[in-house]
Design an enzyme around this catalytic site. Structure first.
Site, PDB file in Angstrom:
ATOM      1  CD  GLU A 104      40.623  44.103  35.262  1.00  0.00           C
ATOM      2  OE1 GLU A 104      40.066  44.992  34.598  1.00  0.00           O
ATOM      3  OE2 GLU A 104      40.060  43.029  35.569  1.00  0.00           O
ATOM      4  CG  HIS A 153      41.218  40.028  37.643  1.00  0.00           C
ATOM      5  ND1 HIS A 153      40.217  40.908  38.020  1.00  0.00           N
ATOM      6  CD2 HIS A 153      41.756  39.578  38.801  1.00  0.00           C
ATOM      7  CE1 HIS A 153      40.166  40.979  39.337  1.00  0.00           C
ATOM      8  NE2 HIS A 153      41.102  40.166  39.829  1.00  0.00           N
ATOM      9  CG  HIS A 170      31.848  43.775  36.802  1.00  0.00           C
ATOM     10  ND1 HIS A 170      32.887  42.918  37.086  1.00  0.00           N
ATOM     11  CD2 HIS A 170      30.724  43.122  37.164  1.00  0.00           C
ATOM     12  CE1 HIS A 170      32.412  41.806  37.623  1.00  0.00           C
ATOM     13  NE2 HIS A 170      31.103  41.907  37.675  1.00  0.00           N
TER      14      HIS A 170
END
Length: 263
Positions: A76, A46, A206
């Site tokens: 991401e 990410h 997450h």
């Protein structure tokens, strides 16, 4: 028909440790190999505009590593993040790397971590042409979403292939009580069933960890979990390979009971 729940290891926090010094220790490509040798099914990165962990220069080598190892690379990021300094913009990075999966996330440049899904009433119109371009590049497109049935319906409408359910509230509830976790998990199950009925695949991520992952792996039609922070923290006790194996073992105990046509 059953399939294996995929674990994609997020290397952001390995990169954060590397960035504390000026050399290349730890080497992300070495740790990518360790993760894959220990049972990970893919790699996640990410890149954020401040490049506080994964840097723009990491993306192409990681994408190349994933292709060489025959696994998926998942990028991401916020598709609206434009060039900033030597960060070329998220979409420009995707165009160069052509990851197998692109997970679009609505995080601001100064945000500590992702903490909410898309509001597609607000952003759907802007996302639709971006999603179309990404699919032309050969990327599967996943949208980071809360377990909101109306919003998930809009995700199908803008052309997404999958959603990634934001599991932060579930992880928080799990840390408080089993009844609180069960209530949030029920919301996520309803969201997953609704997404599946619309032809969407289901990912999640997450704050999933060794304590809460086993329950969450029972989510209907769950195809992939992306885990980085907790896994890297566990690696301080278990070693990186040992931590990956522990997470991969939980995923291996769970199969998805449908293989969706959109992959």
């Amino acid at each position: 028909m059953s399939g294996t729940l995929a674990l994609s290891v997020n290397l952001n926090k390995v990169a954060l440790l590397r960035n504390a010094r000026t050399d290349n220790n730890p080497d992300l490509l070495d740790f990518a190999d360790i993760a894959l040798d220990a049972g990970a099914a893919g790699l996640t990165a990410h890149p954020r505009p401040d490049q506080r962990h994964i840097r723009a220069s990491d993306i192409l080598p990681l994408a190349t590593k994933a292709r060489e190892r025959g696994v998926e690379f998942n990028m991401e990021g916020n598709p609206f993040c434009e060039a900033l300094g030597d960060y070329p913009g998220f979409l420009e990075l995707v165009r160069g790397a052509k990851p197998a999966q692109c997970t679009l996330v609505p995080d601001a440049n100064n945000q500590l971590t992702s903490d909410h899904g898309f509001n597609l009433n607000k952003d759907g119109g802007k996302l639709e042409p971006i999603i179309a371009e990404l699919k032309q590049l050969g990327c599967r497109v996943s949208l980071f979403m809360d377990p909101d049935l109306d919003q998930i319906g809009l995700a199908a409408g803008v052309g997404a292939d999958r959603i990634e359910l934001y599991t932060g509230p579930y992880a928080l509830a799990f840390s408080q009580s089993s009844s609180a976790a069960d209530a949030v998990f029920k919301q996520h199950c309803d969201a997953a069933e609704h997404a599946h009925s619309l032809g969407l695949g289901i990912n999640a991520g997450h704050d999933l960890n060794l304590a809460n992952l086993k329950q969450y792996c029972r989510l209907p039609k769950l195809a992939e979990v992306s885990i980085g922070h907790a896994l890297t923290a566990d690696a301080l006790r278990m070693g990186f390979a040992g931590a990956v194996r522990a997470y991969a073992d939980i995923c291996a105990e769970t199969g998805i009971d449908a293989v969706l046509t959109n992959g």
